[in-house]
Motif scaffolding. Structure first.
Motif, short mmCIF file in Angstrom:
data_model
loop_
_atom_site.label_atom_id
_atom_site.label_comp_id
_atom_site.label_asym_id
_atom_site.label_seq_id
_atom_site.Cartn_x
_atom_site.Cartn_y
_atom_site.Cartn_z
N LEU A 1 0.81 -1.21 0.00
CA LEU A 1 0.00 0.00 0.00
C LEU A 1 0.85 1.27 0.00
O LEU A 1 0.38 2.35 -0.35
N ASN A 2 2.15 1.14 0.46
CA ASN A 2 3.01 2.32 0.49
C ASN A 2 3.68 2.60 -0.85
O ASN A 2 4.33 3.64 -1.02
N ILE A 3 3.57 1.65 -1.77
CA ILE A 3 4.17 1.87 -3.08
C ILE A 3 3.30 2.83 -3.88
O ILE A 3 2.09 2.61 -4.00
N PRO A 4 3.89 3.92 -4.38
CA PRO A 4 3.07 4.87 -5.15
C PRO A 4 2.52 4.24 -6.43
O PRO A 4 3.14 3.36 -7.01
N LYS A 5 1.37 4.71 -6.81
CA LYS A 5 0.70 4.19 -8.01
C LYS A 5 1.53 4.50 -9.26
O LYS A 5 1.95 5.65 -9.45
N LEU A 6 1.76 3.47 -10.05
CA LEU A 6 2.50 3.69 -11.29
C LEU A 6 1.66 4.50 -12.27
O LEU A 6 0.48 4.20 -12.47
#
Length: 282
Positions: free
Chosen positions: A2-7
């Motif tokens: 969930l902490n990975i920014p949206k590509l």
């Protein structure tokens, strides 16, 4: 996760489409070529009297199947085309045929050389195969978006979207057909000093003909499946009748237009299937 920014995939695709629209001259040339092919088909259909068109289709089907004597298919074609004429869908049917034949012809011109290349080069197969998977599995509606961006609305973007969706079977079956040619025949051609081109045109393509025609048959059926989807971007034909009927909740006219599409599909399928028969089986 969930902490990975949206590509920003959507932004990248938008930038790619915006960048490609800068090549307006190229897309204009492609548009003129496709419009010319479609215009030629439509001119032929419009020039022929309807009764003569029906008789020519029936005579052509009889000639193609003369060894099998399939009178049932000839009778079905006659009755089916008269039925479409009676329903008042004749002009819509010829527009649908124009879309299908134009996209099938372009798929044939591009797809067969690609299939030959795949059969001759392992690297080409590794690169092209995933592209074909992408072309065939992407929802057909998605192709309408860039087609409209590059070619506007009307018959041309409908043909482009149909070609992208329908071309993979022709490429795959051409590749398969040539790879299935017995090694002994290839070696015999080599032993007689045949060049690569002579071996391709006199041994491999004739033996692979039935498989290649099966691929063309599938491409044609996929093109026909695009007629309703293509009507959303202004491609006229029987698909437009179905599309309008859905919008108006008009089940009767929608079913009648759908029935006309089924008749066209059966006639085209049986005609192209006649070419897939191997002469050795007759």
């Amino acid at each position: 996760m969930l902490n990975i920014p949206k590509l920003p995939i959507a932004n990248w695709i938008d930038q790619l489409v915006d960048g490609l629209t800068q090549f307006e001259g190229f897309f204009n040339v492609v548009s003129v070529i496709i419009a010319s092919i479609a215009g030629a088909f439509q001119w032929i259909f419009d020039s022929l009297p309807i009764w003569l068109f029906i008789l020519l289709v029936a005579a052509g089907i009889y000639f193609i199947n003369r060894n099998g004597k399939k009178w049932g298919l000839v009778a079905f074609s006659l009755v089916g085309l008269l039925f479409i004429w009676n329903l008042g869908f004749w002009r819509d049917m010829t527009q649908t045929l124009t879309l299908v034949l134009t996209s099938s012809l372009i798929a044939l011109i591009i797809g067969v050389p690609l299939g030959i290349w795949m059969s001759k080069s392992r690297w080409a197969e590794k690169i092209i195969r995933p592209i074909l998977d992408f072309m065939q599995t992407m929802p057909a509606f998605v192709y309408l978006i860039p087609a409209v961006a590059f070619f506007g609305i009307g018959m041309v973007p409908g043909v482009v979207a149909s070609v992208i969706f329908s071309m993979p079977p022709t490429v795959r079956m051409t590749n398969l057909g040539i790879r299935e040619v017995p090694t002994e025949l290839d070696e015999a051609a080599d032993s007689f000093g045949s060049t690569a081109w002579q071996k391709l045109f006199k041994v491999e393509l004739p033996l692979a003909k039935s498989t290649i025609m099966a691929g063309i048959n599938q491409s044609m059926m996929l093109s026909l499946s695009m007629v309703v989807i293509a009507s959303m971007i202004g491609t006229m034909g029987l698909g437009t009748k179905v599309y309008f009927a859905v919008g108006r909740n008009d089940a009767g006219n929608g079913f009648a237009a759908g029935l006309a599409i089924v008749i066209v599909a059966i006639v085209l399928d049986r005609v192209t299937q006649a070419f897939t028969k191997d002469k050795r089986s007759k």
